[in-house]
Scaffold this motif. Sequence first.
Motif, PDB file in Angstrom:
ATOM      1  N   LEU A  38       0.685  -1.240   0.064  1.00 16.33           N
ATOM      2  CA  LEU A  38       0.098   0.026   0.016  1.00 16.33           C
ATOM      3  C   LEU A  38       0.935   1.122  -0.045  1.00 16.33           C
ATOM      4  N   LYS A  40       2.303   2.732   2.546  1.00 12.18           N
ATOM      5  CA  LYS A  40       1.868   3.312   3.620  1.00 12.18           C
ATOM      6  C   LYS A  40       3.184   3.659   4.559  1.00 12.18           C
ATOM      7  N   GLU A  54       2.157  -5.613   5.997  1.00 13.80           N
ATOM      8  CA  GLU A  54       1.110  -5.299   5.089  1.00 13.80           C
ATOM      9  C   GLU A  54      -0.168  -5.443   5.947  1.00 13.80           C
ATOM     10  N   GLN A  57      -0.139  -2.613   8.543  1.00 13.58           N
ATOM     11  CA  GLN A  57      -0.492  -1.331   8.117  1.00 13.58           C
ATOM     12  C   GLN A  57      -2.054  -1.257   7.490  1.00 13.58           C
ATOM     13  N   ARG A  58      -2.718  -2.582   7.207  1.00 15.43           N
ATOM     14  CA  ARG A  58      -4.176  -2.573   7.091  1.00 15.43           C
ATOM     15  C   ARG A  58      -4.756  -2.522   8.468  1.00 15.43           C
ATOM     16  N   LEU A  61      -4.791   1.510   9.357  1.00 15.63           N
ATOM     17  CA  LEU A  61      -5.867   1.922   8.537  1.00 15.63           C
ATOM     18  C   LEU A  61      -7.297   1.820   9.195  1.00 15.63           C
ATOM     19  N   ARG A  62      -7.599   0.627   9.616  1.00 20.02           N
ATOM     20  CA  ARG A  62      -8.910   0.301  10.031  1.00 20.02           C
ATOM     21  C   ARG A  62      -9.063   1.055  11.494  1.00 20.02           C
ATOM     22  N   SER A  85      -2.135   5.894   0.667  1.00 21.69           N
ATOM     23  CA  SER A  85      -2.700   4.564   1.173  1.00 21.69           C
ATOM     24  C   SER A  85      -3.890   4.882   1.730  1.00 21.69           C
ATOM     25  N   LEU A  86      -3.917   5.935   2.671  1.00 21.96           N
ATOM     26  CA  LEU A  86      -5.192   6.126   3.353  1.00 21.96           C
ATOM     27  C   LEU A  86      -6.247   6.462   2.658  1.00 21.96           C
ATOM     28  N   TYR A  89      -7.851   3.684   0.677  1.00 18.48           N
ATOM     29  CA  TYR A  89      -8.068   2.638   1.344  1.00 18.48           C
ATOM     30  C   TYR A  89      -9.536   3.175   1.823  1.00 18.48           C
ATOM     31  N   GLU A  93     -12.777   1.008   0.761  1.00 20.95           N
ATOM     32  CA  GLU A  93     -13.316   0.195   1.840  1.00 20.95           C
ATOM     33  C   GLU A  93     -14.873   0.890   2.203  1.00 20.95           C
ATOM     34  N   ARG A 118      -8.027   0.651  -9.100  1.00 17.27           N
ATOM     35  CA  ARG A 118      -8.709   0.183  -7.686  1.00 17.27           C
ATOM     36  C   ARG A 118     -10.407   0.526  -8.035  1.00 17.27           C
TER      37      ARG A 118
END
Length: 290
Positions: A38, A40, A54, A57-58, A61-62, A85-86, A89, A93, A118
Amino acid sequence: MSVDSVTADSVSGPGAIADTNQHYDLDPDIFGQFLDPLRKYSAGRYLSEHDTLEQAQRNKLRFVADRLGLRGGERLLDIGCGWGSLILYMAAELRCETLGVSPAPRQHGYIAEQAAARGVADLVRTRVGHFERLDLPARGFDAVTMLGSIVHMPDLDEVFRRARAVLRRDGRLYVSESCFRNAAIRARFDDRAGTDFVRDDIFGWGDLRPLSDLVTAAENAGFSMISVDDLTEDYHRTIEDWIANVEANAATIDAHGAGTAQRLRRYLEIANAGWGYTTKHYALVCRNGR
């Protein structure tokens, strides 16, 4: 997606704002060699000892989405958006309408390509320039984020004032930043050789402050504090993973310039050396209550 630009005057010296930051205008491929997929470029959040970079980093973001109270469809401004990345995402999402701001032109082309790939080009916009100088709509956003970017902004009071001005009532601001542990530590270590190398040779300009400076500026701007999280251990582990990637991909990184990998590793090792002793990494969440 659209990319808009704004012209910033090139200036130098303490407290000055340059057109861009020399580190972030390196070839995008360099960052692809040591960051997660990503790209990030800030602390992850490791929820188990087995988490990969990875995954961390996910997780982060959550975590940001949760701290901001995002549920879907909000308008989000990311100040210092990096490689996107942010905003990518949150668009993918949560279908947030996102705007990313960065003075580094190379980052914007990359974000545009990723948004198209994406399928979120309609939800992702960026503007080239400095947040302090951009004309943005008053109360035009539900949430504002600054992940590792306020360290490159000279005027804390102005940054927090403008952040509050663009937030709707009850909107939230998320700021995560590396900080000196206190004012006394800052006075002792701000002019050390390692600090100078990271600030001047790597970035061009930066100012690591104690958390108390950030809180004071936020409160002076009219924000109320919601939470402060200590992410120091997460950032330490993140940088360890980055260093491992630099070592694994040193030859590819050095293809962009002899010694690039060594300089990058030295910077990362200096950043990791002081955690808990001279520096901490915090996530601060504020609310625009009026």
